[in-house]
Design a protein around this motif. Sequence first.
Motif, PDB file in Angstrom:
ATOM      1  N   GLY A   1       9.875 -20.015  12.308  1.00  0.00           N
ATOM      2  CA  GLY A   1       9.174 -19.767  10.908  1.00  0.00           C
ATOM      3  C   GLY A   1       8.879 -20.693  10.162  1.00  0.00           C
ATOM      4  N   TYR A   2       9.826 -21.592  10.057  1.00  0.00           N
ATOM      5  CA  TYR A   2       9.794 -22.685   9.040  1.00  0.00           C
ATOM      6  C   TYR A   2       8.836 -24.123  10.007  1.00  0.00           C
ATOM      7  CZ  TYR A   2      11.858 -21.258   5.072  1.00  0.00           C
ATOM      8  OH  TYR A   2      12.089 -20.598   3.803  1.00  0.00           O
ATOM      9  N   MET A   3       8.815 -23.994  11.274  1.00  0.00           N
ATOM     10  CA  MET A   3       7.961 -24.792  11.993  1.00  0.00           C
ATOM     11  C   MET A   3       6.403 -24.578  11.644  1.00  0.00           C
ATOM     12  SD  MET A   3       9.641 -25.046  15.749  1.00  0.00           S
ATOM     13  CE  MET A   3      11.536 -24.950  15.985  1.00  0.00           C
ATOM     14  N   VAL A   4       6.128 -23.232  11.548  1.00  0.00           N
ATOM     15  CA  VAL A   4       5.054 -22.753  11.200  1.00  0.00           C
ATOM     16  C   VAL A   4       4.634 -23.071   9.833  1.00  0.00           C
ATOM     17  CG1 VAL A   4       3.341 -20.548  11.222  1.00  0.00           C
ATOM     18  CG2 VAL A   4       4.894 -20.968  12.986  1.00  0.00           C
ATOM     19  N   LEU A   5       5.532 -22.930   8.775  1.00  0.00           N
ATOM     20  CA  LEU A   5       5.368 -23.169   7.461  1.00  0.00           C
ATOM     21  C   LEU A   5       4.898 -24.842   7.134  1.00  0.00           C
ATOM     22  CD1 LEU A   5       8.020 -21.362   5.739  1.00  0.00           C
ATOM     23  CD2 LEU A   5       5.868 -21.050   5.644  1.00  0.00           C
ATOM     24  N   GLY A   6       5.514 -25.588   8.312  1.00  0.00           N
ATOM     25  CA  GLY A   6       5.223 -26.916   8.151  1.00  0.00           C
ATOM     26  C   GLY A   6       3.598 -27.105   8.713  1.00  0.00           C
ATOM     27  N   ARG A   7       3.167 -26.305   9.659  1.00  0.00           N
ATOM     28  CA  ARG A   7       1.719 -26.168  10.101  1.00  0.00           C
ATOM     29  C   ARG A   7       0.887 -25.812   8.740  1.00  0.00           C
ATOM     30  NH1 ARG A   7      -0.600 -25.119  14.725  1.00  0.00           N
ATOM     31  NH2 ARG A   7      -2.297 -25.703  13.513  1.00  0.00           N
ATOM     32  N   ILE A   8       1.346 -24.906   7.949  1.00  0.00           N
ATOM     33  CA  ILE A   8       0.475 -24.159   6.830  1.00  0.00           C
ATOM     34  C   ILE A   8       0.443 -25.248   5.881  1.00  0.00           C
ATOM     35  CG2 ILE A   8       0.717 -22.549   5.262  1.00  0.00           C
ATOM     36  CD1 ILE A   8       1.879 -20.734   7.006  1.00  0.00           C
ATOM     37  N   VAL A   9       1.510 -25.997   5.538  1.00  0.00           N
ATOM     38  CA  VAL A   9       1.467 -27.135   4.784  1.00  0.00           C
ATOM     39  C   VAL A   9       0.535 -28.295   5.126  1.00  0.00           C
ATOM     40  CG1 VAL A   9       2.827 -29.146   3.709  1.00  0.00           C
ATOM     41  CG2 VAL A   9       3.706 -26.890   3.808  1.00  0.00           C
ATOM     42  N   ALA A  10       0.387 -28.673   6.187  1.00  0.00           N
ATOM     43  CA  ALA A  10      -0.528 -29.511   6.843  1.00  0.00           C
ATOM     44  C   ALA A  10      -1.856 -28.988   6.636  1.00  0.00           C
ATOM     45  CB  ALA A  10      -0.338 -29.794   8.168  1.00  0.00           C
ATOM     46  N   ALA A  11      -2.150 -27.816   7.085  1.00  0.00           N
ATOM     47  CA  ALA A  11      -3.669 -27.004   7.056  1.00  0.00           C
ATOM     48  C   ALA A  11      -3.958 -26.870   5.496  1.00  0.00           C
ATOM     49  CB  ALA A  11      -3.627 -25.892   7.612  1.00  0.00           C
ATOM     50  N   VAL A  12      -3.047 -26.712   4.674  1.00  0.00           N
ATOM     51  CA  VAL A  12      -3.756 -26.480   3.297  1.00  0.00           C
ATOM     52  C   VAL A  12      -3.829 -27.800   2.507  1.00  0.00           C
ATOM     53  CG1 VAL A  12      -2.950 -25.592   1.173  1.00  0.00           C
ATOM     54  CG2 VAL A  12      -2.755 -24.314   3.170  1.00  0.00           C
ATOM     55  N   SER A  13      -2.800 -28.874   2.827  1.00  0.00           N
ATOM     56  CA  SER A  13      -2.928 -29.935   1.782  1.00  0.00           C
ATOM     57  C   SER A  13      -3.860 -31.011   2.564  1.00  0.00           C
ATOM     58  CB  SER A  13      -1.449 -30.464   1.952  1.00  0.00           C
ATOM     59  OG  SER A  13      -1.102 -31.085   3.080  1.00  0.00           O
ATOM     60  N   GLY A  14      -4.132 -31.080   3.930  1.00  0.00           N
ATOM     61  CA  GLY A  14      -4.831 -32.010   4.293  1.00  0.00           C
ATOM     62  C   GLY A  14      -4.139 -33.308   5.098  1.00  0.00           C
ATOM     63  N   GLU A  15      -2.952 -33.017   5.179  1.00  0.00           N
ATOM     64  CA  GLU A  15      -2.135 -34.244   5.628  1.00  0.00           C
ATOM     65  C   GLU A  15      -0.694 -33.558   6.163  1.00  0.00           C
ATOM     66  OE1 GLU A  15       0.266 -36.475   2.386  1.00  0.00           O
ATOM     67  OE2 GLU A  15      -0.723 -35.102   0.956  1.00  0.00           O
TER      68      GLU A  15
END
Length: 200
Positions: free
Chosen positions: A117-131
């Motif tokens: 779940g937290y691996m996926v949250l890492g992907r979400i941070v990247a998708a939303v922030s652009g980095e």
Amino acid sequence: NPDEAHVPAADTVYRIASMTKSFAALAILLLRDEGKLRLDDVAADYVPELRSLHYPTGDSAAITVRQLLTMSSGWPEDNPWGDRQLWRSDAQLVEILQDGVPFANAPGVVFEYSNLGYMVLGRIVAAVSGESSLSFITRRILEPLGMTDTVWNEADVPSRRLARGCHWLDGEWVEEPLLPSGGDVAAFGGLYSTVADLAR
């Protein structure tokens, strides 16, 4: 080296493993506060690979960002599997998600510890922030707090200050290898830090 005398100090660097999740959660909340996502958004809005999940019941609602944060996604407890995934690249995480993730329960029913779940949250941070999530957490959290000894990879730690784990094997101490942080996956457990930095 287990044979060398070493007295831990406030600036000794340890891999802090799942304490990293606090930083990933804070990154999500920063993005929420900036209006870039909502906690009740469907996680697949940011991680398209989740659209192909096969939910355990016909009336299961799609996993939300909040459920990933609160360990209520319905995914099964995944230790020690999770710790061994730290090195994986973003592309390899995509493959894991595309291959399908088993469920222990429908989302939102119970709390069950999920590194994934937290691996996926890492992907979400990247998708939303652009980095990358690692870059975002460093730039927006670690640097403003002056946490200069908190890093994502062993290579960034002065060797004289790095605490290394060992295990007893065949009558001798053997040093545990440290896995590198491969990508956004590392948002679940990749940070190294010190007592002094964490106290900040």
